[in-house]
Design a protein around this motif. Structure first.
Motif, PDB file in Angstrom:
ATOM      1  N   ASP A 180       0.942  -0.836   0.227  1.00 27.80           N
ATOM      2  CA  ASP A 180      -0.242  -0.076  -0.490  1.00 27.80           C
ATOM      3  C   ASP A 180       0.617   1.605   0.377  1.00 27.80           C
ATOM      4  OD1 ASP A 180      -1.877  -1.316   0.569  1.00 27.80           O
ATOM      5  OD2 ASP A 180      -2.818  -0.969   2.115  1.00 27.80           O
ATOM      6  N   LEU A 181       1.872   1.218   1.090  1.00 27.58           N
ATOM      7  CA  LEU A 181       3.109   2.213   0.701  1.00 27.58           C
ATOM      8  C   LEU A 181       3.259   2.455  -0.503  1.00 27.58           C
ATOM      9  CD1 LEU A 181       5.255   4.640   2.029  1.00 27.58           C
ATOM     10  CD2 LEU A 181       6.079   2.650   2.820  1.00 27.58           C
ATOM     11  N   GLN A 182       3.496   1.229  -1.163  1.00 23.96           N
ATOM     12  CA  GLN A 182       3.904   1.996  -2.650  1.00 23.96           C
ATOM     13  C   GLN A 182       3.439   2.033  -3.592  1.00 23.96           C
ATOM     14  OE1 GLN A 182       7.262   1.216  -3.819  1.00 23.96           O
ATOM     15  NE2 GLN A 182       7.764   1.388  -1.251  1.00 23.96           N
ATOM     16  N   ASN A 183       1.794   1.851  -3.873  1.00 23.83           N
ATOM     17  CA  ASN A 183       1.013   2.306  -4.413  1.00 23.83           C
ATOM     18  C   ASN A 183       0.549   3.395  -4.442  1.00 23.83           C
ATOM     19  OD1 ASN A 183      -1.145   1.291  -6.369  1.00 23.83           O
ATOM     20  ND2 ASN A 183      -2.477   1.985  -4.177  1.00 23.83           N
ATOM     21  N   ALA A 184       0.833   3.655  -2.593  1.00 19.33           N
ATOM     22  CA  ALA A 184       0.014   5.216  -2.395  1.00 19.33           C
ATOM     23  C   ALA A 184       1.776   6.064  -3.382  1.00 19.33           C
ATOM     24  CB  ALA A 184       0.852   5.567  -0.810  1.00 19.33           C
ATOM     25  N   GLN A 185       2.938   5.514  -3.093  1.00 20.33           N
ATOM     26  CA  GLN A 185       3.750   6.497  -3.726  1.00 20.33           C
ATOM     27  C   GLN A 185       3.909   6.838  -5.124  1.00 20.33           C
ATOM     28  OE1 GLN A 185       7.993   5.993  -2.143  1.00 20.33           O
ATOM     29  NE2 GLN A 185       8.802   5.930  -3.995  1.00 20.33           N
ATOM     30  N   LEU A 186       3.895   5.308  -5.669  1.00 25.81           N
ATOM     31  CA  LEU A 186       3.771   5.134  -6.963  1.00 25.81           C
ATOM     32  C   LEU A 186       2.424   6.061  -7.552  1.00 25.81           C
ATOM     33  CD1 LEU A 186       4.175   4.034  -9.847  1.00 25.81           C
ATOM     34  CD2 LEU A 186       2.377   1.847  -9.958  1.00 25.81           C
ATOM     35  N   VAL A 187       0.945   6.132  -6.924  1.00 26.59           N
ATOM     36  CA  VAL A 187       0.039   7.367  -6.835  1.00 26.59           C
ATOM     37  C   VAL A 187       0.314   8.720  -6.861  1.00 26.59           C
ATOM     38  CG1 VAL A 187      -2.565   7.554  -6.281  1.00 26.59           C
ATOM     39  CG2 VAL A 187      -1.941   5.207  -6.793  1.00 26.59           C
ATOM     40  N   LEU A 188       0.828   9.017  -6.108  1.00 29.96           N
ATOM     41  CA  LEU A 188       1.538  10.468  -5.124  1.00 29.96           C
ATOM     42  C   LEU A 188       2.450  11.163  -6.766  1.00 29.96           C
ATOM     43  CD1 LEU A 188       1.524  10.364  -2.456  1.00 29.96           C
ATOM     44  CD2 LEU A 188      -0.422  11.357  -3.031  1.00 29.96           C
ATOM     45  N   THR A 189       3.088   9.934  -6.792  1.00 34.94           N
ATOM     46  CA  THR A 189       4.366  10.642  -7.869  1.00 34.94           C
ATOM     47  C   THR A 189       3.722  10.856  -9.133  1.00 34.94           C
ATOM     48  OG1 THR A 189       5.172   8.420  -8.114  1.00 34.94           O
ATOM     49  CG2 THR A 189       6.220   9.773  -6.856  1.00 34.94           C
ATOM     50  N   ALA A 190       2.738   9.800  -9.753  1.00 38.01           N
ATOM     51  CA  ALA A 190       2.295   9.834 -10.851  1.00 38.01           C
ATOM     52  C   ALA A 190       1.606  10.698 -11.088  1.00 38.01           C
ATOM     53  CB  ALA A 190       1.175   8.473 -11.535  1.00 38.01           C
ATOM     54  N   GLU A 191       0.626  11.435 -10.720  1.00 37.73           N
ATOM     55  CA  GLU A 191      -0.081  12.784  -9.936  1.00 37.73           C
ATOM     56  C   GLU A 191       0.679  13.586 -10.102  1.00 37.73           C
ATOM     57  OE1 GLU A 191      -3.359  14.881  -7.085  1.00 37.73           O
ATOM     58  OE2 GLU A 191      -2.861  13.096  -6.837  1.00 37.73           O
ATOM     59  N   LEU A 192       1.591  13.738  -9.438  1.00 40.64           N
ATOM     60  CA  LEU A 192       2.733  14.879  -9.568  1.00 40.64           C
ATOM     61  C   LEU A 192       3.357  15.218 -11.040  1.00 40.64           C
ATOM     62  CD1 LEU A 192       4.456  17.598  -8.809  1.00 40.64           C
ATOM     63  CD2 LEU A 192       5.749  15.224  -8.086  1.00 40.64           C
ATOM     64  N   ALA A 193       3.027  13.743 -11.542  1.00 41.78           N
ATOM     65  CA  ALA A 193       3.603  14.464 -13.319  1.00 41.78           C
ATOM     66  C   ALA A 193       2.721  14.778 -14.476  1.00 41.78           C
ATOM     67  CB  ALA A 193       4.943  12.558 -14.036  1.00 41.78           C
TER      68      ALA A 193
ATOM     69  N   HIS B  68      -1.298  24.667  -7.861  1.00 42.43           N
ATOM     70  CA  HIS B  68      -1.291  24.868  -6.464  1.00 42.43           C
ATOM     71  C   HIS B  68      -0.875  23.375  -5.881  1.00 42.43           C
ATOM     72  CE1 HIS B  68      -4.014  28.835  -7.011  1.00 42.43           C
ATOM     73  NE2 HIS B  68      -3.062  29.132  -6.848  1.00 42.43           N
ATOM     74  N   ALA B  69      -2.129  22.799  -7.145  1.00 41.02           N
ATOM     75  CA  ALA B  69      -1.805  21.618  -7.045  1.00 41.02           C
ATOM     76  C   ALA B  69      -0.909  20.670  -6.814  1.00 41.02           C
ATOM     77  CB  ALA B  69      -2.332  20.693  -7.948  1.00 41.02           C
ATOM     78  N   ILE B  70       0.423  20.945  -7.657  1.00 35.97           N
ATOM     79  CA  ILE B  70       1.817  20.249  -6.849  1.00 35.97           C
ATOM     80  C   ILE B  70       1.968  21.000  -6.098  1.00 35.97           C
ATOM     81  CG2 ILE B  70       3.701  20.986  -8.687  1.00 35.97           C
ATOM     82  CD1 ILE B  70       2.473  21.028 -11.087  1.00 35.97           C
ATOM     83  N   ALA B  71       2.357  22.575  -5.493  1.00 36.11           N
ATOM     84  CA  ALA B  71       1.892  22.813  -4.179  1.00 36.11           C
ATOM     85  C   ALA B  71       1.883  21.861  -2.508  1.00 36.11           C
ATOM     86  CB  ALA B  71       1.505  24.471  -3.919  1.00 36.11           C
ATOM     87  N   VAL B  72       0.705  21.550  -3.142  1.00 34.11           N
ATOM     88  CA  VAL B  72       0.458  20.547  -2.218  1.00 34.11           C
ATOM     89  C   VAL B  72       1.037  18.841  -1.687  1.00 34.11           C
ATOM     90  CG1 VAL B  72      -2.242  19.469  -1.261  1.00 34.11           C
ATOM     91  CG2 VAL B  72      -2.234  21.702  -2.378  1.00 34.11           C
TER      92      VAL B  72
ATOM     93  N   VAL C 254       0.905  13.212 -20.713  1.00 35.43           N
ATOM     94  CA  VAL C 254       0.136  12.424 -19.587  1.00 35.43           C
ATOM     95  C   VAL C 254      -0.377  11.022 -20.015  1.00 35.43           C
ATOM     96  CG1 VAL C 254      -2.589  12.944 -17.729  1.00 35.43           C
ATOM     97  CG2 VAL C 254      -0.681  14.706 -18.731  1.00 35.43           C
ATOM     98  N   SER C 255      -1.010  10.779 -20.184  1.00 35.21           N
ATOM     99  CA  SER C 255      -0.991   9.569 -20.745  1.00 35.21           C
ATOM    100  C   SER C 255       0.090   7.827 -20.705  1.00 35.21           C
ATOM    101  CB  SER C 255      -1.942   9.232 -22.197  1.00 35.21           C
ATOM    102  OG  SER C 255      -3.038   9.714 -22.446  1.00 35.21           O
ATOM    103  N   SER C 256       1.407   8.579 -21.523  1.00 38.14           N
ATOM    104  CA  SER C 256       3.122   8.294 -20.769  1.00 38.14           C
ATOM    105  C   SER C 256       2.861   7.807 -19.569  1.00 38.14           C
ATOM    106  CB  SER C 256       3.917   8.838 -21.920  1.00 38.14           C
ATOM    107  OG  SER C 256       3.955   9.260 -22.947  1.00 38.14           O
ATOM    108  N   VAL C 257       2.752   9.102 -18.788  1.00 39.46           N
ATOM    109  CA  VAL C 257       2.768   8.669 -17.224  1.00 39.46           C
ATOM    110  C   VAL C 257       1.916   7.673 -16.914  1.00 39.46           C
ATOM    111  CG1 VAL C 257       2.402  10.151 -14.843  1.00 39.46           C
ATOM    112  CG2 VAL C 257       3.531  11.302 -16.651  1.00 39.46           C
ATOM    113  N   TYR C 258       0.926   7.795 -17.481  1.00 41.31           N
ATOM    114  CA  TYR C 258      -0.465   7.345 -17.113  1.00 41.31           C
ATOM    115  C   TYR C 258      -0.035   5.815 -16.983  1.00 41.31           C
ATOM    116  CZ  TYR C 258      -3.121  10.305 -14.426  1.00 41.31           C
ATOM    117  OH  TYR C 258      -3.682  11.969 -13.488  1.00 41.31           O
TER     118      TYR C 258
END
Length: 499
Positions: free
Chosen positions: A179-192, A262-266, A466-470
């Protein structure tokens, strides 16, 4: 009768390996596509080995130093990741709690009491009154009692209750690690994704600003022609309306960019009010994404691994529920010193001790144990369905990513040609208007077409990135299920002396 035979066989292994009555765990089969290829093939040559995605820092495949820096900030400061790491520490500690049952439990309860006994207290084994009805008199007393007692207990794990508890705790630990790795993957993908969307908006702002520039030149031209009596007031109004509309579009694009900023800042754990991303228009191409074969997804997705570990946990819970039908055997002992005088507390005559064993066998529980076992089995079947759904979702997301990139690649190629055509159209319309062949409406139409075409071209490039990121996210971001195998707790001999 059969249960009694099992209990007797296990009793022969009293201090040995014991009998585990829980079910053996095996990962159920999951629905999967053809083993060799994906349904949709990308329009570019894909990299073959899955190791081409950098381990952990998967975003480095885009070769963008600014993105690399933001991702590192996220890993350090994102509060959702901090909470996920704390949950992993909690799960690791709870797994160590489960292993404590492998060892004897020793406790001490020293005490000191000063007490006075009543002179009118009832007498044991004698009448409360003497012959003739006169109450029997006893003297009051005052004494001290000093005690240093120790108690020892140990559960003999004949039927695997402790082993199943530890197995369940370790499965939860590994699920939490996934779950930690998935959270990291989701958040880093969202940032990218937010980063490339912001860069696309930077490019879109540039396109709209350029349109505002040549539309202002067009308005100057029409005003001069109007002053010379060549152009009509209608043509001036048409060009002014187009310019005002384009300026409004520019404001809306800038507003959208601010929201992504603003989303990137958060995501980076910073206040939005004091955070700024420098304006750099998007100029990038999607990198080749190493797809591998569909079966790789089962090992590369942390959310799928988390669902699989949940199945292992529920399987162990079934074993725990089964052990409730069998004897619960506990060895116990007590001992210590007790004395009326502190000076004689540790003398040999003050020593006391006891040893014993207890076998608690459920007989009639009103159906409680049977119902608990049925509930555990239902929970396991539910976890199997959740796992299979996670697998189906993973394959869908990969296929969606491949399909999106294929479609966007074709659309971007045709849109690039459309932009070239729109530029030629505007050039021809300007020349024809200046030559007096057509009205200014043709120029207005050509300007609108060019702006729309250029914005769409920029948007398609942003969607492609963005599609490449996802797609990389759908493939697990270079993660591998083997990374959580080390996350398990085993009983250590040193625990026997730990509080």
């Amino acid at each position: 009768m059969k249960r009694a035979k099992v209990a007797g066989a296990c009793a022969l292994l009293f201090l040995g390996a014991g009998c585990t009555v829980g079910p053996h765990y095996a990962r159920p089969a999951a629905p999967a596509p053809a083993p060799d290829a994906w349904k949709t093939q990308p329009p570019w040559e894909q990299a073959a080995p899955k190791d081409a995605i950098p381990k952990g820092a998967w975003w480095e495949v885009f070769h963008d130093p600014a993105l690399d820096g933001y991702e590192q900030q996220l890993l350090k400061a994102n509060q959702s990741l901090v909470a996920a790491r704390d949950r992993l520490d909690q799960a690791r500690s709870l797994a160590r709690v489960a292993t404590a049952d492998y060892f004897p439990q020793l406790s001490a309860d020293p005490g000191a009491v000063r007490e006075r006994g009543s002179g009118n207290r009832p007498l044991n084994g004698a009448s409360a009154t003497a012959l003739g009805g006169t109450p029997q008199s006893v003297p009051p007393y005052t004494q001290s009692v000093y005690t240093i007692p120790f108690s020892l207990s140990y559960e003999v794990d004949l039927f695997g209750r402790v082993r199943n508890n530890v197995e369940a705790a370790n499965a939860t630990l590994q699920s939490t690690a996934a779950d930690l790795q998935n959270a990291q993957l989701v958040l880093t993908a969202e940032l990218a994704a937010d980063y490339f969307s912001l860069r696309e908006l930077d490019a879109e702002v540039q396109v709209v600003q350029e349109s505002v520039g040549y539309q202002r030149k067009g308005l100057d031209l029409v005003n001069r022609r109007h002053d010379g009596g060549i152009a009509s007031g209608l043509e001036v109004a048409q060009q002014a309306a187009l310019l005002d509309s384009t300026v409004s579009q520019l404001a809306l694009v800038q507003q959208t960019r601010a929201q992504y900023e603003h989303a990137i800042a958060v995501l980076l754990g910073q206040p939005a009010s004091g955070f700024n991303v420098p304006v750099v228009p998007l100029k990038a191409t999607p990198p080749p994404v190493p797809l591998g074969v569909p079966s790789d997804v089962l090992e590369r997705r942390p959310d799928v691994s988390s669902a699989e570990r949940q199945m292992a946990y529920q399987n162990a819970e079934v074993g725990i529920a089964r052990t409730a039908f069998y004897p619960h055997i506990t060895l116990s002992g007590a001992g210590g010193w007790q004395s009326r005088d502190l000076s004689t507390l540790l003398n040999a005559p003050s020593l006391f001790w006891s040893l014993g064993a207890d076998a608690l066998q459920p007989i009639f529980e009103g159906g409680r144990n049977r119902a608990n076992l049925a509930a555990a089995r239902a929970a396991y079947e539910q976890s199997v369905a959740n796992y299979r759904q996670a697998v189906l979702t993973a394959f869908q997301q990969v296929e969606d990513g491949i399909s999106n990139l294929s479609t966007l690649s074709q659309a971007l190629a045709t849109q690039t040609a459309a932009v070239d055509d729109a530029r030629r159209e505007l050039e021809i319309a300007n020349n024809r208007y200046i030559g007096g062949v057509t009205s200014y409406l043709d120029v207005i139409t050509a300007q609108t077409t060019l702006l729309t075409s250029e914005r769409l071209q920029t948007q398609l490039l942003g969607q492609q990135m963005v599609s490449s990121v996802y797609l990389v996210k759908a493939l697990g971001g270079g993660w591998d299920a083997g990374e959580i195998k080390s996350e398990q707790v085993r009983p250590q001999a040193g625990q026997i002396l730990q509080p």
